[in-house]
Design a protein around this motif. Structure first.
Motif, mmCIF file in Angstrom:
data_model
loop_
_atom_site.group_PDB
_atom_site.id
_atom_site.type_symbol
_atom_site.label_atom_id
_atom_site.label_comp_id
_atom_site.label_asym_id
_atom_site.label_seq_id
_atom_site.Cartn_x
_atom_site.Cartn_y
_atom_site.Cartn_z
ATOM 1 N N LEU A 64 -28.039 3.559 31.736
ATOM 2 C CA LEU A 64 -29.121 3.640 32.841
ATOM 3 C C LEU A 64 -29.211 2.420 33.747
ATOM 4 O O LEU A 64 -29.102 2.428 34.791
ATOM 5 C CB LEU A 64 -30.378 4.095 32.284
ATOM 6 N N ILE A 65 -29.513 1.107 32.788
ATOM 7 C CA ILE A 65 -29.670 -0.046 33.578
ATOM 8 C C ILE A 65 -28.399 -0.494 34.431
ATOM 9 O O ILE A 65 -28.577 -1.057 35.333
ATOM 10 C CB ILE A 65 -30.013 -1.001 32.548
ATOM 11 N N ALA A 66 -27.343 -0.088 33.770
ATOM 12 C CA ALA A 66 -26.040 -0.422 34.477
ATOM 13 C C ALA A 66 -25.794 0.261 35.666
ATOM 14 O O ALA A 66 -25.002 -0.328 36.698
ATOM 15 C CB ALA A 66 -24.619 -0.483 33.528
ATOM 16 N N GLU A 67 -26.114 1.476 35.962
ATOM 17 C CA GLU A 67 -25.876 2.427 37.047
ATOM 18 C C GLU A 67 -26.544 1.851 38.214
ATOM 19 O O GLU A 67 -27.779 1.826 38.082
ATOM 20 C CB GLU A 67 -26.148 3.918 36.350
ATOM 21 N N ASP A 113 -27.247 3.162 41.276
ATOM 22 C CA ASP A 113 -27.860 4.013 42.433
ATOM 23 C C ASP A 113 -29.069 4.949 41.850
ATOM 24 O O ASP A 113 -29.813 5.416 42.692
ATOM 25 C CB ASP A 113 -26.821 4.688 42.982
ATOM 26 N N GLY A 114 -29.067 5.405 40.665
ATOM 27 C CA GLY A 114 -30.183 6.263 39.985
ATOM 28 C C GLY A 114 -31.383 5.717 39.949
ATOM 29 O O GLY A 114 -31.642 4.265 39.765
ATOM 30 N N THR A 115 -32.527 6.764 40.169
ATOM 31 C CA THR A 115 -33.863 6.323 40.026
ATOM 32 C C THR A 115 -34.051 5.673 38.599
ATOM 33 O O THR A 115 -34.892 4.587 38.510
ATOM 34 C CB THR A 115 -34.419 7.661 40.092
ATOM 35 N N GLY A 116 -33.376 6.116 37.471
ATOM 36 C CA GLY A 116 -33.904 5.688 36.249
ATOM 37 C C GLY A 116 -33.522 4.124 36.018
ATOM 38 O O GLY A 116 -34.331 3.192 35.531
ATOM 39 N N GLY A 117 -32.303 3.869 36.531
ATOM 40 C CA GLY A 117 -31.899 2.448 36.703
ATOM 41 C C GLY A 117 -32.862 1.290 37.340
ATOM 42 O O GLY A 117 -33.164 0.261 37.200
ATOM 43 N N GLN A 118 -33.102 1.848 38.600
ATOM 44 C CA GLN A 118 -33.923 1.218 39.590
ATOM 45 C C GLN A 118 -35.235 0.740 39.163
ATOM 46 O O GLN A 118 -35.946 -0.242 39.217
ATOM 47 C CB GLN A 118 -34.051 1.949 41.045
ATOM 48 N N LEU A 119 -35.729 1.975 38.242
ATOM 49 C CA LEU A 119 -37.138 1.760 37.838
ATOM 50 C C LEU A 119 -37.035 0.867 36.657
ATOM 51 O O LEU A 119 -38.029 -0.226 36.617
ATOM 52 C CB LEU A 119 -37.566 3.234 37.287
ATOM 53 N N PRO A 152 -25.328 10.264 39.645
ATOM 54 C CA PRO A 152 -25.791 8.628 39.192
ATOM 55 C C PRO A 152 -25.820 9.289 37.731
ATOM 56 O O PRO A 152 -25.485 8.098 36.676
ATOM 57 C CB PRO A 152 -27.161 8.530 39.706
ATOM 58 N N ALA A 153 -26.360 10.398 37.004
ATOM 59 C CA ALA A 153 -26.712 10.305 35.717
ATOM 60 C C ALA A 153 -25.265 10.542 35.074
ATOM 61 O O ALA A 153 -25.077 9.953 33.720
ATOM 62 C CB ALA A 153 -27.552 11.672 35.627
ATOM 63 N N ALA A 154 -24.234 11.183 35.588
ATOM 64 C CA ALA A 154 -22.973 11.112 34.956
ATOM 65 C C ALA A 154 -22.267 9.864 34.869
ATOM 66 O O ALA A 154 -21.818 9.553 33.722
ATOM 67 C CB ALA A 154 -22.046 12.381 35.681
ATOM 68 N N GLY A 155 -22.444 9.221 35.874
ATOM 69 C CA GLY A 155 -22.253 7.683 35.811
ATOM 70 C C GLY A 155 -22.826 6.758 34.768
ATOM 71 O O GLY A 155 -21.963 6.170 33.995
ATOM 72 N N ALA A 156 -24.155 7.133 34.741
ATOM 73 C CA ALA A 156 -24.956 6.370 33.657
ATOM 74 C C ALA A 156 -24.465 6.662 32.266
ATOM 75 O O ALA A 156 -24.298 5.932 31.312
ATOM 76 C CB ALA A 156 -26.357 6.640 33.666
ATOM 77 N N LEU A 157 -23.931 8.101 31.950
ATOM 78 C CA LEU A 157 -23.603 8.570 30.675
ATOM 79 C C LEU A 157 -22.236 7.855 30.442
ATOM 80 O O LEU A 157 -21.847 7.430 29.283
ATOM 81 C CB LEU A 157 -23.487 10.015 30.714
ATOM 82 N N GLU A 158 -21.504 7.753 31.537
ATOM 83 C CA GLU A 158 -19.866 7.090 31.218
ATOM 84 C C GLU A 158 -20.206 5.700 30.917
ATOM 85 O O GLU A 158 -19.607 5.227 30.120
ATOM 86 C CB GLU A 158 -19.066 7.194 32.519
ATOM 87 N N LEU A 159 -21.016 4.968 31.428
ATOM 88 C CA LEU A 159 -21.449 3.444 31.469
ATOM 89 C C LEU A 159 -21.983 3.449 29.967
ATOM 90 O O LEU A 159 -21.724 2.410 28.979
ATOM 91 C CB LEU A 159 -22.349 3.058 32.539
ATOM 92 N N ALA A 160 -22.784 4.295 29.634
ATOM 93 C CA ALA A 160 -23.337 4.267 28.209
ATOM 94 C C ALA A 160 -22.014 4.408 27.122
ATOM 95 O O ALA A 160 -22.023 3.698 26.251
ATOM 96 C CB ALA A 160 -24.038 5.513 27.991
ATOM 97 N N VAL A 161 -20.901 5.238 27.429
ATOM 98 C CA VAL A 161 -19.842 5.237 26.356
ATOM 99 C C VAL A 161 -19.076 3.733 26.588
ATOM 100 O O VAL A 161 -18.736 3.367 25.490
ATOM 101 C CB VAL A 161 -18.999 6.364 26.939
#
Length: 251
Positions: free
Chosen positions: A175-178, A180-186, A146-155
């Motif tokens: 983070l918001i767009a990803e 599945d990750g805890t960060g976006g869910q929070l 999920p973190a790798a996905g969030a970084l790609e979405l940041a790009v």
């Protein structure tokens, strides 16, 4: 050749049809670039990278964004962190969000406050949640899936905004767009909606650019003791005051 369906908003789909954009070729090229970037992110072994090596691995990321990622790696290595205690070497989205807050002086924090989310509350919520995510191999410290996905979405978010860099504000959007990750869910549980946050980022950047331009103009201006410049300043102020009054009268 396998096919992948791409769903577009109605307005964008209509614009694509009218412009005659070669969707297949454009999507293939974009996906090739995304695969290369996300593979590089997932293969990054954070424990072995100093700041210069991290900059070489993620050249489009700003110094503040790289600092946030370094702080995220430090948080995931903290023995007090439950994920570290279980031997999970992955740096998750919760760690990345914590790194953004810990960096302490980035645009993402101003954006969070603008959408009425206090960073202190984010810290408290992170402390109450397990941060372990899939992606660690127990031997080296990598970004979780999920973190790798969030970084790609940041790009992707940075590119969509027309920026040639990835800053902390783009990491926040990623983070918001990803999903599945805890960060976006929070963040989403606290009210961070993606489109609203995008608008807040755009507004914050516009205000920052205006502030920098104003400061540069003030530094470049001749001394205020120059009588000609003082008279021009007075005249400009008077014109602006009249224009404001005219707008109020016609409103």
């Amino acid at each position: 050749m396998p096919k992948i369906n791409v769903y577009l908003p109605d307005e964008l789909a209509e614009a694509v049809r009218e412009a005659g954009v070669p969707v297949s070729a454009v999507c293939q090229r974009a996906l090739e670039q995304a695969v290369r970037r996300i593979t590089a992110i997932r293969e990054t072994v954070l424990g072995d990278l100093d700041d210069a090596a991290l900059a070489a691995r993620l050249p489009s990321f700003t110094a503040r964004a790289r600092t946030a990622l370094r702080l995220a790696a430090d948080r995931s290595a903290d023995p007090a962190d439950p994920a570290s205690a279980t031997g999970d070497a992955a740096v998750g989205t919760g760690h990345v969000l914590g790194g953004l807050v810990a960096e302490g002086d980035n645009l993402a924090l101003h954006v969070l406050r603008a959408i009425e989310i206090e960073p202190d509350r984010v810290v408290r919520e992170l402390a109450a949640r397990p941060l372990a995510e899939a992606g660690g191999d127990g031997a080296a410290r990598h970004f979780s899936a999920p973190a790798a996905g969030a970084l790609e979405l940041a790009v992707t978010e940075a590119t969509a905004l027309g920026h040639n860099y990835v800053g902390c504000e783009h990491l926040l959007l990623g983070l918001i767009a990803e999903p599945d990750g805890t960060g976006g869910q929070l963040l989403r549980s606290l009210g961070a909606e993606l489109r609203l946050t995008r608008r807040a980022v755009a507004a914050a950047l516009a205000g920052y650019v205006h502030l920098r331009a104003t400061q540069a103009a003030a530094q470049a201006a001749p001394p205020a003791t120059d009588p000609v410049m003082a008279a021009l300043a007075t005249l400009t102020e008077r014109i602006e005051r009249l224009e404001r009054q005219n707008r109020q009268d016609t409103a």
